[in-house]
Design a protein around this motif. Structure first.
Motif, mmCIF file in Angstrom:
data_model
loop_
_atom_site.group_PDB
_atom_site.id
_atom_site.type_symbol
_atom_site.label_atom_id
_atom_site.label_comp_id
_atom_site.label_asym_id
_atom_site.label_seq_id
_atom_site.Cartn_x
_atom_site.Cartn_y
_atom_site.Cartn_z
ATOM 1 N N ILE A 33 19.835 -61.330 55.483
ATOM 2 C CA ILE A 33 19.333 -61.910 54.240
ATOM 3 C C ILE A 33 20.528 -62.342 53.397
ATOM 4 C CG2 ILE A 33 17.950 -61.518 52.160
ATOM 5 C CD1 ILE A 33 16.546 -59.247 53.655
ATOM 6 N N VAL A 34 20.474 -63.572 52.859
ATOM 7 C CA VAL A 34 21.539 -64.087 52.002
ATOM 8 C C VAL A 34 20.964 -64.270 50.601
ATOM 9 C CG1 VAL A 34 23.200 -65.945 51.621
ATOM 10 C CG2 VAL A 34 22.614 -65.268 53.953
ATOM 11 N N ILE A 35 21.700 -63.747 49.591
ATOM 12 C CA ILE A 35 21.271 -63.881 48.199
ATOM 13 C C ILE A 35 22.437 -64.396 47.357
ATOM 14 C CG2 ILE A 35 19.608 -61.995 48.428
ATOM 15 C CD1 ILE A 35 21.546 -60.250 46.779
ATOM 16 N N ASP A 36 22.109 -64.909 46.166
ATOM 17 C CA ASP A 36 23.167 -65.308 45.250
ATOM 18 C C ASP A 36 23.425 -64.181 44.246
ATOM 19 O OD1 ASP A 36 21.121 -65.396 43.396
ATOM 20 O OD2 ASP A 36 20.980 -67.574 43.359
ATOM 21 N N GLU A 37 24.305 -64.435 43.264
ATOM 22 C CA GLU A 37 24.694 -63.378 42.341
ATOM 23 C C GLU A 37 23.577 -63.013 41.369
ATOM 24 O OE1 GLU A 37 27.130 -66.366 39.351
ATOM 25 O OE2 GLU A 37 28.206 -65.152 40.820
ATOM 26 N N ALA A 38 22.491 -63.800 41.366
ATOM 27 C CA ALA A 38 21.320 -63.445 40.556
ATOM 28 C C ALA A 38 20.300 -62.648 41.364
ATOM 29 C CB ALA A 38 20.669 -64.699 39.982
ATOM 30 N N GLY A 39 20.594 -62.436 42.669
ATOM 31 C CA GLY A 39 19.673 -61.693 43.529
ATOM 32 C C GLY A 39 18.627 -62.573 44.185
ATOM 33 N N THR A 40 18.732 -63.902 44.039
ATOM 34 C CA THR A 40 17.737 -64.820 44.607
ATOM 35 C C THR A 40 18.008 -65.044 46.086
ATOM 36 O OG1 THR A 40 17.544 -65.937 42.468
ATOM 37 C CG2 THR A 40 16.678 -67.098 44.390
ATOM 38 N N ILE A 41 16.970 -64.939 46.894
ATOM 39 C CA ILE A 41 17.096 -65.080 48.350
ATOM 40 C C ILE A 41 17.224 -66.560 48.698
ATOM 41 C CG2 ILE A 41 15.978 -64.687 50.571
ATOM 42 C CD1 ILE A 41 14.493 -62.330 49.264
ATOM 43 N N SER A 42 18.254 -66.890 49.514
ATOM 44 C CA SER A 42 18.423 -68.270 49.978
ATOM 45 C C SER A 42 18.241 -68.411 51.479
ATOM 46 C CB SER A 42 19.806 -68.796 49.580
ATOM 47 O OG SER A 42 20.832 -67.970 50.127
ATOM 48 N N SER A 54 16.364 -64.401 57.900
ATOM 49 C CA SER A 54 16.362 -64.600 59.351
ATOM 50 C C SER A 54 15.003 -64.282 59.974
ATOM 51 C CB SER A 54 17.436 -63.723 60.005
ATOM 52 O OG SER A 54 17.060 -62.360 59.959
ATOM 53 N N ALA A 55 14.851 -64.727 61.228
ATOM 54 C CA ALA A 55 13.606 -64.468 61.950
ATOM 55 C C ALA A 55 13.373 -62.966 62.127
ATOM 56 C CB ALA A 55 13.642 -65.165 63.316
ATOM 57 N N ALA A 56 14.463 -62.218 62.391
ATOM 58 C CA ALA A 56 14.318 -60.763 62.544
ATOM 59 C C ALA A 56 13.876 -60.127 61.233
ATOM 60 C CB ALA A 56 15.645 -60.151 63.010
ATOM 61 N N ALA A 57 14.357 -60.674 60.095
ATOM 62 C CA ALA A 57 13.939 -60.156 58.790
ATOM 63 C C ALA A 57 12.460 -60.437 58.544
ATOM 64 C CB ALA A 57 14.784 -60.780 57.680
ATOM 65 N N VAL A 112 15.474 -60.531 45.596
ATOM 66 C CA VAL A 112 15.480 -59.662 46.764
ATOM 67 C C VAL A 112 14.871 -58.293 46.474
ATOM 68 C CG1 VAL A 112 17.756 -58.673 46.329
ATOM 69 C CG2 VAL A 112 16.951 -58.913 48.693
ATOM 70 N N LYS A 113 14.726 -57.930 45.206
ATOM 71 C CA LYS A 113 14.161 -56.618 44.882
ATOM 72 C C LYS A 113 12.704 -56.499 45.315
ATOM 73 C CE LYS A 113 13.176 -57.881 40.034
ATOM 74 N NZ LYS A 113 13.569 -57.625 38.637
ATOM 75 N N MET A 114 12.058 -57.622 45.660
ATOM 76 C CA MET A 114 10.690 -57.553 46.170
ATOM 77 C C MET A 114 10.625 -56.814 47.512
ATOM 78 S SD MET A 114 10.171 -61.482 47.564
ATOM 79 C CE MET A 114 8.496 -61.202 48.133
ATOM 80 N N LEU A 115 11.783 -56.652 48.153
ATOM 81 C CA LEU A 115 11.849 -55.956 49.439
ATOM 82 C C LEU A 115 12.227 -54.489 49.270
ATOM 83 C CD1 LEU A 115 13.782 -58.692 51.461
ATOM 84 C CD2 LEU A 115 11.311 -58.420 51.222
ATOM 85 N N ARG A 125 29.446 -66.358 43.738
ATOM 86 C CA ARG A 125 29.379 -65.364 44.797
ATOM 87 C C ARG A 125 28.066 -65.481 45.564
ATOM 88 N NH1 ARG A 125 31.970 -62.214 40.705
ATOM 89 N NH2 ARG A 125 33.856 -61.144 41.461
ATOM 90 N N ILE A 126 28.154 -65.254 46.875
ATOM 91 C CA ILE A 126 26.957 -65.071 47.695
ATOM 92 C C ILE A 126 27.135 -63.777 48.475
ATOM 93 C CG2 ILE A 126 26.407 -67.530 47.904
ATOM 94 C CD1 ILE A 126 27.590 -67.427 50.743
ATOM 95 N N PHE A 127 26.034 -63.075 48.695
ATOM 96 C CA PHE A 127 26.046 -61.793 49.392
ATOM 97 C C PHE A 127 25.170 -61.902 50.634
ATOM 98 C CE2 PHE A 127 26.479 -61.041 44.828
ATOM 99 C CZ PHE A 127 27.699 -60.368 44.788
ATOM 100 N N THR A 128 25.714 -61.478 51.766
ATOM 101 C CA THR A 128 24.980 -61.489 53.028
ATOM 102 C C THR A 128 24.714 -60.045 53.448
ATOM 103 O OG1 THR A 128 26.035 -63.547 53.702
ATOM 104 C CG2 THR A 128 24.941 -62.260 55.417
ATOM 105 N N GLY A 129 23.446 -59.715 53.591
ATOM 106 C CA GLY A 129 23.064 -58.358 53.975
ATOM 107 C C GLY A 129 22.576 -58.305 55.410
#
Length: 640
Positions: free
Chosen positions: A153-162, A165-168, A184-187, A243-247
């Motif tokens: 899962i990739v999100i930006d610095e506001a936590g928005t999912i961009s 993946s299929a596995a996710a 992303v907090k919906m997860l 910033r972008i964050f990849t989980g």
């Protein structure tokens, strides 16, 4: 000079003025047939042909032009609209391929003059290559998102999912469209959901890290509201000052369950060694006590003391029985194992068991097949079954049904991977199943511990199931407990099946060489199973056999998958499931919606009716554990 010539001269004069002004621009003037009449310095620099070489040539032939549409259609658009623009491919004099953004403008001269087209060309090769490179990178990223085994899962610095993946999608139950653009907090379950924005804000402000840069075990929340343990590793990158964050997420549900079972097995092993040692020492004490009581009895003169002596002797005998049960659990009870037919043994003392149960409980013994021979201590087996029958009777105070089923089963690698204490091979299965109150998860976890009991004070020692556990282990097998609240309990004892007594070459004939290949198919099958490990094994077996598979964790989820897949040919579902819809209720709904869909049930109970479910005639069932061959054969029986 006549008027026609004057018009041509006037037009050419104007074109010369335009060309002169735009000499450095990539500009070509040609007639409707494409014959070049003007060729600027910019074209010489771009394409490599001089003005002398180009003028008089047909432009599309000189430049080997590749048009996005037929040339006649483009000429017709110019006649109709006075202009056309698009992207073409040109070839330069040195053979280079050029991507060109071109615009054709119609120049209409005075009456009788030649109609010309002014073509302006802009080289966009670098831009085209950059677009192609970007498209390639996007395709590469999409292939990663679609194939990476771990959820990403990739999100930006506001936590928005961009990116999702299929596995996710498979893990969380959401589609990409449902989550992209959302926080992303919906997860996440509470309290992490409310705290998540604060985590990011604190990190951006102070640099304090919680997860970023290393892995951590956290809890995730699926679309259906269920929560699960997961390992989360987060990477950080900065692009264009943002910033972008990849989980990367790994589902730990199966691993935690296996680890818990392994811990439970190790705990039972430790308790067994402890209780076995204590019972052995206690037996020595009882031997001294009972021996001295016997010697006193021969010398006792006072008859009034004899009742007290007998009471002490009875208590010593009861203590000996308790230590015998403890030794059985600790696997230190000496066994007198002999080759016997388990079906005949159980049938032989079924009358005793029936009298123990009373009239309020319907009892039956089911023996499947004739090859149910195993090395077993008959008296210990009888004692184990008696304990199980007494437990079943106590769980059914108002009556019910009890069955003992004996059959031959083969446990394969898939089954052994789900239960670390199990080994593969041929076993004789003794399944004792009741329709009693059932057990909660906490009770099931402790059921085999010595002295653990749910009965009242004075109603039992709590050694019945522990003795069964020890007997099965000492006999080289294992015991498994399957129970649901309100649905009953099934205790299954697996004893290693005896090999053929005459091991001659002609008599041996291993089953693997005698059996035909496992049948496969290509139909689409909907698999419904709440245990993720069991579901994963079933799905893997079906995929290996060539089937298309759609999976669901419960009845409601299964109906959603059915709507999305109109070509489902068969429903393969567990009978007892959480979520408010049982397997037979799901099957009835599916039959009403899709009458042609075949139904195959599976159950951990000895038979479906024991689970309180009367299955419809159009459905059949498969008892757990089942092998890949049994599943494949049953599927072909239904689908064919």
């Amino acid at each position: 000079m006549n008027s026609k010539n004057a018009a041509d001269v006037s037009t050419e004069s104007k074109l010369d003025d335009i060309v002169h002004l735009l000499e450095g621009v990539n500009l070509i003037v040609h007639d409707f047939d494409g014959v070049i009449v003007r060729w600027t310095d910019g074209c010489e620099a771009l394409y490599g042909w001089s003005r002398t070489e180009a003028v008089g040539k047909v432009v599309q032939e000189l430049l080997s032009t590749q048009f996005p549409a037929p040339l006649e259609n483009i000429r017709e658009a110019v006649r109709r609209d006075g202009a056309w623009e698009g992207e073409v491919v040109h070839r330069a004099k040195d053979g280079r391929t050029l991507f060109v953004a071109t615009r054709w403008a119609l120049v209409t001269p005075a009456a009788g003059g030649t109609t010309l087209i002014i073509q302006t060309n802009n080289d966009v090769s670098d831009m085209k290559r950059a677009q192609d490179d970007l498209a390639e990178r996007e395709a590469h990223l999409r292939s990663i998102l679609d194939t990476v085994p771990e959820s990403m899962i990739v999100i930006d610095e506001a936590g928005t999912i961009s990116s999702f993946s299929a596995a996710a999608q498979k893990l969380f139950g959401y589609t990409t469209a449902e989550v992209c653009g959302k926080n992303v907090k919906m997860l996440m379950p509470q309290p992490d959901r409310d705290a998540h924005d604060g985590y990011i804000s604190r990190y951006l402000t102070t640099g304090e890290r919680r997860i970023i840069g290393y892995g951590r075990v956290v809890t995730g929340r699926r679309k259906d509201g269920s929560v699960f343990p997961m390992e989360l590793s987060v990477g950080e990158a900065v692009t264009k000052g943002k910033r972008i964050f990849t989980g990367f997420i790994r589902d730990l549900t199966s691993r935690h369950k296996i680890e818990e079972e392994l811990r439970q097995a190790q705990k039972m092993e430790a308790i067994g060694q402890l209780t076995g040692g204590l019972a052995h020492d206690f037996n020595n004490l009882l031997t001294v006590i009972s021996g001295n009581l016997e010697m006193i009895e021969g010398k006792l003169q006072d008859e009034k003391l004899r009742p007290l002596l007998r009471e002490a002797q009875d208590a010593a005998e009861d203590g000996a029985k308790l230590t015998g049960q403890l030794l059985a659990f600790g696997r230190r009870q000496p066994l007198n194992a002999k080759l016997a037919d388990i079906g005949q043994l159980v049938s032989g003392f079924s009358d005793l068991l029936r009298r123990t149960l009373g009239e309020a409980i319907e009892f039956r013994t089911i023996v499947s097949g004739a090859a149910n021979r195993a090395l077993v201590d008959a008296s210990q087996l009888q004692n184990a079954l008696l304990n199980l029958v007494l437990n079943a009777r106590d769980a059914m105070p108002r009556g019910g049904r009890l069955s003992i089923e004996i059959s031959r089963v083969q446990l394969d690698v898939d089954y052994a991977q789900m239960y670390p204490q199990v080994r593969t091979g041929d076993f004789v299965l003794i399944a004792v199943t009741d329709t009693g109150q059932g057990m909660s998860a906490d009770i099931k976890q402790r059921a085999f511990e010595p002295f653990f009991t749910t009965k009242g004070v004075g109603s039992g020692t709590g050694l019945g199931l522990s003795m069964v556990y020890g007997f099965a282990k000492q006999s080289g097998g294992h015991v498994q407990l399957y129970s649901e609240i309100g649905q009953g309990t099934s205790v299954r004892i697996f004893l290693p099946a005896a090999q053929k007594e005459n091991a001659g070459a002609a008599d041996r004939q291993p089953e693997e060489h005698a059996q035909p290949g496992i049948p496969g198919g290509s139909e689409k099958i909907l698999v419904v199973e709440d245990d993720p490990r069991v579901r994963r094994v079933a799905v893997s077996r079906l995929l290996d056999a060539g089937y298309q598979v759609v999976e669901a964790a419960n009845g409601r989820d299964a109906l959603d998958r059915l709507d999305e897949n109109p070509d489902v040919a068969l429903l393969f579902t567990d009978i007892v499931m959480p979520g408010g819809m049982t397997g037979d209720e799901l099957a009835n709904t599916v039959r009403a919606l899709r009458p042609k869909v075949k139904i195959l049930f599976t159950s951990g109970y000895a038979e479906p009716t024991i689970a309180g479910r009367e299955l419809a005639l159009s459905g059949t069932w498969l008892k757990k554990p089942y092998t890949a061959r049994e599943l494949a054969q049953r599927l072909r029986e239904l689908l064919d």
